[in-house]
Write a protein that holds these residues in place. Structure first.
Motif, short mmCIF file in Angstrom:
data_model
loop_
_atom_site.label_atom_id
_atom_site.label_comp_id
_atom_site.label_asym_id
_atom_site.label_seq_id
_atom_site.Cartn_x
_atom_site.Cartn_y
_atom_site.Cartn_z
N LYS A 5 -68.17 -56.49 80.36
CA LYS A 5 -67.02 -56.38 81.25
C LYS A 5 -67.31 -55.54 82.48
N SER A 6 -68.41 -54.86 82.52
CA SER A 6 -68.77 -54.03 83.65
C SER A 6 -70.28 -54.04 83.81
N LYS A 7 -70.73 -53.93 85.04
CA LYS A 7 -72.16 -53.87 85.31
C LYS A 7 -72.61 -52.42 85.52
N TYR A 8 -71.70 -51.48 85.26
CA TYR A 8 -71.99 -50.06 85.46
C TYR A 8 -72.07 -49.32 84.12
N LEU A 9 -72.86 -48.25 84.13
CA LEU A 9 -72.99 -47.39 82.96
C LEU A 9 -72.90 -45.94 83.42
N PHE A 10 -72.03 -45.17 82.78
CA PHE A 10 -71.89 -43.73 83.03
C PHE A 10 -72.70 -43.01 81.96
N VAL A 11 -73.60 -42.12 82.39
CA VAL A 11 -74.39 -41.34 81.44
C VAL A 11 -74.13 -39.85 81.66
N TYR A 12 -74.13 -39.09 80.57
CA TYR A 12 -73.77 -37.67 80.64
C TYR A 12 -74.68 -36.78 79.81
N GLY A 13 -75.65 -37.36 79.11
CA GLY A 13 -76.47 -36.57 78.19
C GLY A 13 -77.93 -36.86 78.31
N THR A 14 -78.53 -37.28 77.20
CA THR A 14 -79.98 -37.46 77.16
C THR A 14 -80.46 -38.63 78.03
N LEU A 15 -79.55 -39.45 78.53
CA LEU A 15 -79.94 -40.53 79.44
C LEU A 15 -79.96 -40.09 80.90
N ILE A 98 -67.55 -48.00 75.34
CA ILE A 98 -66.22 -48.34 75.82
C ILE A 98 -66.20 -48.35 77.35
N ILE A 99 -65.14 -48.92 77.90
CA ILE A 99 -64.94 -48.90 79.36
C ILE A 99 -64.01 -47.74 79.72
N VAL A 100 -64.42 -46.95 80.72
CA VAL A 100 -63.57 -45.88 81.24
C VAL A 100 -63.52 -46.02 82.76
N GLU A 101 -62.57 -45.33 83.34
CA GLU A 101 -62.52 -45.24 84.79
C GLU A 101 -63.22 -43.95 85.20
N ALA A 102 -64.27 -44.09 86.00
CA ALA A 102 -65.02 -42.92 86.46
C ALA A 102 -64.65 -42.64 87.91
N THR A 109 -63.16 -44.94 92.62
CA THR A 109 -63.30 -45.06 91.18
C THR A 109 -64.03 -46.34 90.84
N VAL A 110 -64.57 -46.38 89.64
CA VAL A 110 -65.28 -47.56 89.15
C VAL A 110 -65.05 -47.67 87.65
N LYS A 111 -64.84 -48.88 87.18
CA LYS A 111 -64.76 -49.14 85.74
C LYS A 111 -66.20 -49.21 85.23
N THR A 112 -66.50 -48.43 84.23
CA THR A 112 -67.87 -48.32 83.77
C THR A 112 -67.93 -48.18 82.25
N TRP A 113 -69.02 -48.64 81.68
CA TRP A 113 -69.29 -48.40 80.27
C TRP A 113 -69.68 -46.95 80.09
N VAL A 114 -69.36 -46.40 78.94
CA VAL A 114 -69.83 -45.07 78.55
C VAL A 114 -70.00 -45.09 77.03
N TYR A 115 -70.97 -44.32 76.56
CA TYR A 115 -71.14 -44.16 75.12
C TYR A 115 -70.28 -42.99 74.68
N GLU A 116 -69.21 -43.32 73.93
CA GLU A 116 -68.27 -42.32 73.45
C GLU A 116 -68.64 -41.94 72.02
N TYR A 117 -68.60 -40.64 71.74
CA TYR A 117 -68.89 -40.15 70.40
C TYR A 117 -67.85 -40.71 69.44
N ASN A 118 -68.27 -41.20 68.30
CA ASN A 118 -67.42 -41.97 67.41
C ASN A 118 -67.11 -41.28 66.09
N LEU A 119 -67.55 -40.04 65.91
CA LEU A 119 -67.32 -39.33 64.65
C LEU A 119 -66.42 -38.13 64.92
N PRO A 120 -65.91 -37.47 63.87
CA PRO A 120 -65.00 -36.33 64.07
C PRO A 120 -65.64 -35.20 64.88
N THR A 121 -64.83 -34.55 65.70
CA THR A 121 -65.32 -33.46 66.57
C THR A 121 -64.82 -32.10 66.13
N LEU A 122 -64.08 -32.04 65.04
CA LEU A 122 -63.41 -30.81 64.59
C LEU A 122 -64.35 -29.60 64.52
#
Length: 135
Positions: A5-15, A98-102, A109-122
């Protein structure tokens, strides 16, 4: 594979380019750096890598870089595996894509894929700056 759905990728960590590892170099070879920005969310220290969770709270931000992917099938096949996403995504996967608005530093702004953490953060440590490399 998910519908692309998007040709963009948002990276925030090891990428991130500054991490200078095999996967960040792979991304550099198969994508064009578009700019820096943020999306609304919280960033956590998972152990040797960060995990971001999107949010509707505009005061919480995760900072990173946005890339335009040149070969989406190849890139997402490799990166989904790297991020611990099974071929058929499940609730047990480490991340989900998932797709987020960056929000770009340039002001748009741009609609972009991002890798969202999928486990509990407590029990994870919040990275209040939203910047992995400054944690």
């Amino acid at each position: 594979m998910k519908q692309l759905k998007s040709k963009y990728l948002f990276v925030y960590g090891t990428l991130l380019q500054d991490c200078n590892n095999e996967m960040s170099q792979f991304l550099e070879q198969h994508a064009e750096f578009v700019g820096k920005g943020f999306f609304c969310g919280r960033l956590y220290d998972v152990n040797e890598f960060p995990g971001a969770v999107s949010s509707s709270d505009m005061s919480k931000k995760v900072y990173g870089s946005i890339y335009k992917i040149t070969n989406q099938e190849l890139v997402f096949k490799v990166l989904d595996e790297y991020e611990g996403i099974a071929a058929e995504q499940t609730d047990l996967d480490l991340f989900k894509r998932i797709i987020v608005e960056a929000y770009m530093e340039a002001g748009h702004t741009v609609k972009t894929w991002v890798y969202e953490y999928n486990l509990p953060t407590l029990n994870l440590r919040l990275i209040p700056s939203g910047r992995y490399l400054e944690s």
